[in-house]
Structure formats: C-alpha cells, structure tokens
Enzyme design. Sequence first.
Site, PDB file in Angstrom:
ATOM      1  N   THR A 194     -60.513 -67.143  50.924  1.00 18.77           N
ATOM      2  CA  THR A 194     -59.147 -66.042  50.794  1.00 18.77           C
ATOM      3  C   THR A 194     -59.738 -64.926  49.540  1.00 18.77           C
ATOM      4  O   THR A 194     -60.097 -65.318  48.477  1.00 18.77           O
ATOM      5  CB  THR A 194     -57.652 -66.317  50.891  1.00 18.77           C
ATOM      6  OG1 THR A 194     -57.190 -65.102  51.378  1.00 18.77           O
ATOM      7  CG2 THR A 194     -57.642 -67.065  49.475  1.00 18.77           C
ATOM      8  N   ASN A 223     -56.983 -63.349  48.668  1.00 13.76           N
ATOM      9  CA  ASN A 223     -55.553 -63.407  48.468  1.00 13.76           C
ATOM     10  C   ASN A 223     -55.207 -64.659  47.214  1.00 13.76           C
ATOM     11  O   ASN A 223     -54.693 -65.537  47.603  1.00 13.76           O
ATOM     12  CB  ASN A 223     -54.501 -63.075  49.528  1.00 13.76           C
ATOM     13  CG  ASN A 223     -52.839 -62.934  49.039  1.00 13.76           C
ATOM     14  OD1 ASN A 223     -52.819 -63.165  47.562  1.00 13.76           O
ATOM     15  ND2 ASN A 223     -52.671 -63.000  49.884  1.00 13.76           N
ATOM     16  N   LYS A 238     -52.260 -66.475  47.554  1.00 15.54           N
ATOM     17  CA  LYS A 238     -52.320 -67.306  48.800  1.00 15.54           C
ATOM     18  C   LYS A 238     -52.636 -68.546  48.554  1.00 15.54           C
ATOM     19  O   LYS A 238     -51.530 -70.275  48.959  1.00 15.54           O
ATOM     20  CB  LYS A 238     -53.227 -66.984  50.428  1.00 15.54           C
ATOM     21  CG  LYS A 238     -52.211 -66.105  50.780  1.00 15.54           C
ATOM     22  CD  LYS A 238     -53.753 -66.233  52.288  1.00 15.54           C
ATOM     23  CE  LYS A 238     -53.218 -65.160  53.326  1.00 15.54           C
ATOM     24  NZ  LYS A 238     -54.079 -64.927  54.517  1.00 15.54           N
ATOM     25  N   GLU A 267     -64.798 -62.278  60.962  1.00 16.88           N
ATOM     26  CA  GLU A 267     -64.012 -62.803  61.521  1.00 16.88           C
ATOM     27  C   GLU A 267     -63.582 -61.814  63.217  1.00 16.88           C
ATOM     28  O   GLU A 267     -63.655 -60.410  64.147  1.00 16.88           O
ATOM     29  CB  GLU A 267     -62.088 -61.610  61.005  1.00 16.88           C
ATOM     30  CG  GLU A 267     -61.471 -62.307  59.619  1.00 16.88           C
ATOM     31  CD  GLU A 267     -60.703 -62.172  59.558  1.00 16.88           C
ATOM     32  OE1 GLU A 267     -60.020 -60.406  59.863  1.00 16.88           O
ATOM     33  OE2 GLU A 267     -59.968 -62.196  58.014  1.00 16.88           O
ATOM     34  N   ASP A 311     -54.361 -66.933  59.099  1.00 23.81           N
ATOM     35  CA  ASP A 311     -54.480 -65.225  59.282  1.00 23.81           C
ATOM     36  C   ASP A 311     -53.116 -65.480  60.227  1.00 23.81           C
ATOM     37  O   ASP A 311     -52.646 -66.113  60.205  1.00 23.81           O
ATOM     38  CB  ASP A 311     -54.985 -65.460  60.334  1.00 23.81           C
ATOM     39  CG  ASP A 311     -55.803 -63.845  60.631  1.00 23.81           C
ATOM     40  OD1 ASP A 311     -55.573 -62.842  59.774  1.00 23.81           O
ATOM     41  OD2 ASP A 311     -56.429 -63.536  61.806  1.00 23.81           O
ATOM     42  N   TYR A 362     -44.607 -56.028  55.604  1.00 21.23           N
ATOM     43  CA  TYR A 362     -43.582 -55.697  56.314  1.00 21.23           C
ATOM     44  C   TYR A 362     -42.365 -56.376  56.114  1.00 21.23           C
ATOM     45  O   TYR A 362     -41.696 -55.878  56.505  1.00 21.23           O
ATOM     46  CB  TYR A 362     -44.032 -55.926  57.915  1.00 21.23           C
ATOM     47  CG  TYR A 362     -45.179 -55.239  58.542  1.00 21.23           C
ATOM     48  CD1 TYR A 362     -45.730 -54.394  59.117  1.00 21.23           C
ATOM     49  CD2 TYR A 362     -46.535 -56.679  58.467  1.00 21.23           C
ATOM     50  CE1 TYR A 362     -46.488 -53.865  59.414  1.00 21.23           C
ATOM     51  CE2 TYR A 362     -47.762 -55.996  58.735  1.00 21.23           C
ATOM     52  CZ  TYR A 362     -47.743 -54.049  59.247  1.00 21.23           C
ATOM     53  OH  TYR A 362     -48.567 -53.823  59.583  1.00 21.23           O
ATOM     54  N   HIS A 364     -42.390 -68.041  58.995  1.00 19.31           N
ATOM     55  CA  HIS A 364     -44.173 -68.315  59.373  1.00 19.31           C
ATOM     56  C   HIS A 364     -44.784 -69.149  58.866  1.00 19.31           C
ATOM     57  O   HIS A 364     -45.392 -70.273  58.606  1.00 19.31           O
ATOM     58  CB  HIS A 364     -44.907 -66.818  60.427  1.00 19.31           C
ATOM     59  CG  HIS A 364     -44.401 -65.934  58.813  1.00 19.31           C
ATOM     60  ND1 HIS A 364     -43.825 -65.633  58.229  1.00 19.31           N
ATOM     61  CD2 HIS A 364     -45.864 -65.217  58.525  1.00 19.31           C
ATOM     62  CE1 HIS A 364     -44.313 -64.735  57.588  1.00 19.31           C
ATOM     63  NE2 HIS A 364     -45.777 -64.551  57.612  1.00 19.31           N
TER      64      HIS A 364
HETATM   65  P1  IMP Z   1     -52.712 -62.120  56.268  1.00 22.08           P
HETATM   66  O1  IMP Z   1     -53.350 -62.268  57.337  1.00 22.08           O
HETATM   67  O2  IMP Z   1     -51.925 -63.080  56.663  1.00 22.08           O
HETATM   68  O3  IMP Z   1     -53.552 -61.804  55.256  1.00 22.08           O
HETATM   69  O4  IMP Z   1     -52.178 -61.077  56.920  1.00 22.08           O
HETATM   70  C1  IMP Z   1     -52.490 -59.662  57.767  1.00 22.08           C
HETATM   71  C2  IMP Z   1     -50.628 -58.732  57.058  1.00 22.08           C
HETATM   72  O5  IMP Z   1     -50.051 -58.954  57.801  1.00 22.08           O
HETATM   73  C3  IMP Z   1     -50.664 -58.202  56.252  1.00 22.08           C
HETATM   74  O6  IMP Z   1     -51.463 -57.187  55.446  1.00 22.08           O
HETATM   75  C4  IMP Z   1     -49.340 -58.163  55.653  1.00 22.08           C
HETATM   76  O7  IMP Z   1     -49.050 -57.046  55.617  1.00 22.08           O
HETATM   77  C5  IMP Z   1     -49.191 -59.161  57.021  1.00 22.08           C
HETATM   78  N1  IMP Z   1     -47.671 -59.872  56.485  1.00 22.08           N
HETATM   79  C6  IMP Z   1     -48.677 -61.868  56.734  1.00 22.08           C
HETATM   80  N2  IMP Z   1     -47.180 -62.249  56.271  1.00 22.08           N
HETATM   81  C7  IMP Z   1     -46.580 -61.426  55.958  1.00 22.08           C
HETATM   82  C8  IMP Z   1     -45.094 -62.017  55.359  1.00 22.08           C
HETATM   83  O8  IMP Z   1     -44.630 -62.682  55.165  1.00 22.08           O
HETATM   84  N3  IMP Z   1     -44.502 -60.698  54.879  1.00 22.08           N
HETATM   85  C9  IMP Z   1     -44.987 -59.278  55.210  1.00 22.08           C
HETATM   86  N4  IMP Z   1     -46.000 -59.319  55.905  1.00 22.08           N
HETATM   87  C10 IMP Z   1     -46.779 -60.246  55.464  1.00 22.08           C
END
Ligand code: IMP
Length: 185
Positions: free
Chosen positions: A7, A9, A12, A36, A65, A142, A167
Amino acid sequence: MKLKVVTHNPGKVREYQEALGEYGIEMEHVNREYAEVQTSYLEEVVDRGLKALSAEGLDDFIIDDSGLFVDALKGFPGVYSAYGQKTIGNGGILRLMEGEEDRAAVFKCCIGCRIGGESVIVTGKCPGVILHSARGDGGFGYDPIFSPDGEHSFAEIPLEEKNVISHRGVALRMLVDELRGRGFI
Ligand code: IMP
C-alpha cells in the site's frame, strides 16, 4: 511470522499491525503500486491484485481496497471512491444527493491475503446513510458525510468506536477468523 502490506498508506500498515500483532504477526510496509483492474467490484480488484503480485513471486502479503457505495447514485463512487474524493469531494456527493430522499449507503472494505500459497478474500461492510451536510472534524475522506446510525457522522465518533463498527474493523476481524480457521495463527 511476517506479512507484507502492499500500500502507499502507512496508516493502513499500523491498523493491520494493531489487529494482527497479538497473534505474533509482524507487518512489513511494501510501498508500491499494483495493477488495479477497472470493474464495479472491490473483490475483483483485490483478486486480480493478489494474482498479479503472486505471479511476480510475492508471498505472505496483504492488499485491500475500500469504497463508499451510495444506493441513490447506483453505487457511485464505489470502486472509484479515491478518485471521487480527489475530484468532486464530499461537497460534490452532497450536491448529487440534493433533494434525494433515499440516503442509504454502505462502506465496504475488501482485504486480500496471500499466505503460505493460499488466498483469503474477505469483505467487511458498514451500512448507514449520507447526511444532508458535513459534520465533525475527525476521521478522513467521506467520514464527515457518512453516518452509521443516522445521527452522528463517522467524523464525530471516536476512532476506537469507529473501529468496532467500521467496514475495515469488520473485515479485519473476518481476516483474523479466516487465518485462525486455516491454522495460520
Ligand atoms: P482505500 O481503497 O482504502 O484507499 O479507499 C478508497 C477511498 O475510499 C479513500 O480515498 C477514502 O476517500 C475512502 N474511504 C475508505 N475508507 C474510508 C473511511 O473509513 N472513511 C472515509 N473514507 C474512506
């Protein structure tokens, strides 16, 4: 045992370390891209990612994801949540939802793990609603416009509480159960 988390991030990696550390698993951050695929399903993105990375010879790793799926927007931003956040943002989602009575939405997090030559894919969900305006200063993405209970936004809920119902929290517990069931932990 060591599991790599593929990742960009680092947040994470910390979350995984917190959830899996007590089972003697040490997380290692692998900061790189993987292919992806364009599809409407998180599971397909994760499945294809697992296959692409293991075809490169990688083993013992995790990818994930997540996305916010809004019923009235036919699942948008869904698998495009990161792009949606960067482009129209929370204000754009609220504008798209103006005058809409059906506020139902669900956050989903799909985790894929390749371990000992086996693949595990789990999806955690957190149902809720899109609020009429942004609320709260905590969280990210969000969080200010999503409410699991119709009252408080994720950005107003303490992180420990969010982790119990989110989630990602649900998906992490599913992953732990699956790894335990298969005898890896
Ligand atoms: P990722 O695949 O986990 O990087 O998430 C994709 C996008 O979904 C991120 O850029 C966030 O904007 C949104 N997102 C994922 N999880 C959350 C959460 O727990 N809170 C708010 N936005 C989220």
